[in-house]
Design an enzyme around this catalytic site. Structure first.
Site, PDB file in Angstrom:
ATOM      1  N   LYS A   1     -10.467  -1.675   8.479  1.00  0.00           N
ATOM      2  CA  LYS A   1      -9.172  -1.438   9.104  1.00  0.00           C
ATOM      3  C   LYS A   1      -9.380  -0.820  10.475  1.00  0.00           C
ATOM      4  CE  LYS A   1      -6.536   2.161   8.156  1.00  0.00           C
ATOM      5  NZ  LYS A   1      -5.637   3.122   7.448  1.00  0.00           N
TER       6      LYS A   1
ATOM      7  N   GLU B   1       0.851  -1.187   0.000  1.00  0.00           N
ATOM      8  CA  GLU B   1       0.000   0.000   0.000  1.00  0.00           C
ATOM      9  C   GLU B   1       0.891   1.243   0.000  1.00  0.00           C
ATOM     10  OE1 GLU B   1      -2.518   2.474   3.320  1.00  0.00           O
ATOM     11  OE2 GLU B   1      -2.657   0.283   3.395  1.00  0.00           O
TER      12      GLU B   1
END
Length: 238
Positions: free
Chosen positions: A156, A70
């Site tokens: 998340k 990411e």
């Protein structure tokens, strides 16, 4: 299907479907991302002032067993890095996405998943419109429910260190079927505990990709750190 970059030519782990690792997620994008995370439960989160070679960084991480990377909007020229890595065939996402415009620019640059620090409805909408899965950030039970209602492929929990691994066990009570990702303060010393307490996956930050090491292009050190992190994660199943 794109070949691995010639710099290291790492092979995907045998248990991870190579088609899912290398190809676009497609229409079943949410479940495909969840399947990826079940098989390969670490996302390297890169925040660095300089990335000399994004594709080489992804290759170094893969050599150490981390196949999902990411890149974040807090990194200068992030879309250039996404484009370089995705063109080389790596599965990359873009994080710290706060607006629909950022989401669209990340997707155009090759991001195959989006990550936010909190619940961002316009990012969720942009991802859904493009068929790209979104991992929305949350902390409280109410925020987890909101993220699920917005169609988040996984949620998340950030910052995970605020409540520790035991908090994931608590969240699994009311939300047994919600895929949770631990982010913020996760390291080789506690990653296995987060996974053992109910996290589907964990995010590896400066423990694996310190900004100065990334900026220096020390790929051997990145591989060493990634290997140590994934080895520690393996303790969750022991």
């Amino acid at each position: 299907m794109t070949e691995h970059p010639a710099t290291t030519d790492p092979s995907p782990p045998s248990e991870l479907p190579s088609a899912l690792l290398r190809e676009p997620l497609g229409e079943a994008s949410q479940e495909s991302l969840r399947e990826l995370l079940r098989a390969d439960p670490v996302i390297a989160v890169v925040r660095a002032p300089r990335i000399p070679d994004a594709a080489a960084l992804c290759a170094a991480l893969a050599d150490g067993g981390i196949n999902l990377t990411e890149f974040t909007y807090t990194t200068p020229n992030v879309t250039d890095h996404l484009l370089q890595a995705s063109k080389a065939g790596w599965r990359v996402g873009v994080g710290t996405v706060l607006t629909a415009e950022q989401a669209r620019r990340g997707i155009e640059a090759g991001a195959s998943f989006l990550v936010t620090p909190g619940c961002r409805p316009e990012v969720a909408e942009a991802g859904a419109a493009a068929g790209v899965p979104v991992v929305l950030g949350a902390l409280t039970p109410t925020e987890v429910a909101h993220a699920v209602d917005l169609g988040s492929a996984a949620v998340k929990i950030f910052p995970a260190r605020a409540f520790g691994p035991g908090y994931f066990k608590d969240l699994r009570g009311p939300y047994p079927d919600v895929p949770l990702v631990a982010s913020g303060g996760v390291n080789a010393g506690n990653a296995a505990e987060f996974l053992a307490h109910g996290a589907l996956a964990v995010c590896a930050g400066t423990d694996v990709v310190p900004p100065d090491v990334v900026a220096a292009g020390d790929w051997a050190e990145i591989t060493r750190r990634a290997r140590a992190f994934t080895a520690a994660c393996g303790e969750a199943g022991e």
